[in-house]
Design a protein around this motif. Structure first.
Motif, mmCIF file in Angstrom:
data_model
loop_
_atom_site.group_PDB
_atom_site.id
_atom_site.type_symbol
_atom_site.label_atom_id
_atom_site.label_comp_id
_atom_site.label_asym_id
_atom_site.label_seq_id
_atom_site.Cartn_x
_atom_site.Cartn_y
_atom_site.Cartn_z
ATOM 1 N N ARG A 149 0.860 -1.223 -0.052
ATOM 2 C CA ARG A 149 -0.157 -0.068 -0.252
ATOM 3 C C ARG A 149 0.807 1.336 -0.016
ATOM 4 N NH1 ARG A 149 -5.643 0.652 2.996
ATOM 5 N NH2 ARG A 149 -6.261 0.088 0.959
ATOM 6 N N ILE A 150 1.811 1.199 0.842
ATOM 7 C CA ILE A 150 2.864 2.385 1.066
ATOM 8 C C ILE A 150 3.536 2.729 -0.717
ATOM 9 C CG2 ILE A 150 4.917 3.355 1.853
ATOM 10 C CD1 ILE A 150 4.427 1.930 4.299
ATOM 11 N N GLY A 151 4.159 1.539 -1.300
ATOM 12 C CA GLY A 151 4.456 1.781 -2.533
ATOM 13 C C GLY A 151 3.285 2.195 -3.515
ATOM 14 N N SER A 152 2.140 1.851 -3.469
ATOM 15 C CA SER A 152 1.039 2.424 -4.411
ATOM 16 C C SER A 152 0.821 4.243 -4.045
ATOM 17 C CB SER A 152 -0.188 1.590 -3.994
ATOM 18 O OG SER A 152 -1.293 2.254 -4.854
ATOM 19 N N THR A 153 0.739 4.223 -2.752
ATOM 20 C CA THR A 153 0.596 5.668 -2.312
ATOM 21 C C THR A 153 1.557 6.519 -3.121
ATOM 22 O OG1 THR A 153 -0.456 4.948 -0.166
ATOM 23 C CG2 THR A 153 0.514 7.240 -0.422
ATOM 24 N N GLN A 154 3.077 6.069 -2.764
ATOM 25 C CA GLN A 154 4.083 6.779 -3.257
ATOM 26 C C GLN A 154 3.968 6.917 -4.919
ATOM 27 O OE1 GLN A 154 6.961 8.072 -1.271
ATOM 28 N NE2 GLN A 154 6.782 9.264 -3.087
ATOM 29 N N ALA A 155 3.625 6.031 -5.745
ATOM 30 C CA ALA A 155 3.655 6.026 -6.845
ATOM 31 C C ALA A 155 2.546 6.952 -7.608
ATOM 32 C CB ALA A 155 3.282 4.636 -7.477
ATOM 33 N N VAL A 156 1.230 6.726 -6.949
ATOM 34 C CA VAL A 156 0.477 7.713 -7.427
ATOM 35 C C VAL A 156 0.819 9.278 -6.975
ATOM 36 C CG1 VAL A 156 -2.152 8.572 -7.083
ATOM 37 C CG2 VAL A 156 -1.401 6.146 -7.359
ATOM 38 N N SER A 157 1.434 9.408 -5.920
ATOM 39 C CA SER A 157 1.590 10.709 -5.091
ATOM 40 C C SER A 157 2.589 11.400 -6.322
ATOM 41 C CB SER A 157 2.217 10.709 -3.910
ATOM 42 O OG SER A 157 2.952 11.921 -3.546
#
Length: 234
Positions: A149-157
């Motif tokens: 989830r953290i990786g997804s948040t970072q990618a979208v951000s």
């Protein structure tokens, strides 16, 4: 060779998270997908604590060696499920960013509706993958899945930041990076809350869309006068 992913389980024991073998033939792909589908069904029925690879094998009609050919343990299966759910969400957001649907300088009502529509599409996309509804719930509580989830948040951000920074170069970069991280994480939390309290879904989603839209308009310097002019022109 890629370095194996490892993380701590709830008991602080190292857990291997890598998929052992990516399926290449049709038969292998079918087996791979069956494992994920069955794991999602069982996750909803028995929960993560009771879920086991033996249980998955029994339901799927597979032998343990057939499962272990692809996954070393149940957490690797859950990680693959979580990764798919996050990527499904990410694709929806990336498409909206690329097409300009997440702009903040149009009529406020339109900006809010676009944000609300995106929230709904993201929620539906993740829940269409095998076990999506349940893996999203599990990811909140299981340490070995948090990095997904953290990786997804970072990618979208990162993508949202790049888009907004190009459009509004005068905005402080540190604030903009923090804002894109926060709004992305807040969107995930909002969809989690809607899943837990569906009877409040419309109200919660609209308040989220209003808050984020108004915040970005202020941060990016979209003035009340300009916004009013846009609305009259429309």
């Amino acid at each position: 060779m890629a370095r194996p992913r490892r993380a701590k389980s709830g008991s602080d024991q190292d857990v291997e998270l890598n998929t052992k073998l990516a399926p290449s033939q049709d038969r292998s792909k079918v087996t791979f997908e069956i494992i994920l589908k069955v794991a999602g069904e069982l996750l909803g029925e028995v929960g993560i604590e009771r879920l086991s690879t033996n249980m998955i094998c029994e339901r799927a009609g597979l032998t343990p060696p057939a499962l272990y050919r692809y996954f070393p343990n149940k957490y690797a299966i859950l990680r693959e499920m979580g990764d798919r759910a996050m990527k499904a969400e990410d694709r929806v957001v990336f498409r909206s960013i690329a097409t300009g649907q997440l702009g903040f300088d149009g009529p406020l009502e339109q900006v809010v509706e676009h944000r609300l529509d995106l929230l709904t599409k993201v929620r539906r996309a993740a829940r269409r993958v095998p076990g999506g509804e349940w893996i999203l719930r599990v990811m909140r509580a299981v340490p070995v899945l948090q990095e997904v989830r953290i990786g997804s948040t970072q990618a979208v951000s990162d993508v949202l930041f790049a888009k907004l920074h190009a459009q509004y170069p005068g905005v402080d970069e540190t604030r903009l990076r923090a804002a894109t991280l926060l709004s992305t994480a807040l969107g995930s939390a909002t969809n989690d809350l809607i899943s837990d309290m569906p009877e409040w879904g419309e109200e919660i989603g609209r308040e989220y869309a209003n808050m984020v839209s108004l915040y970005y308009r202020n941060l990016l310097g979209v003035t009340v006068e300009a916004a009013a002019g846009d609305e009259k022109a429309s």
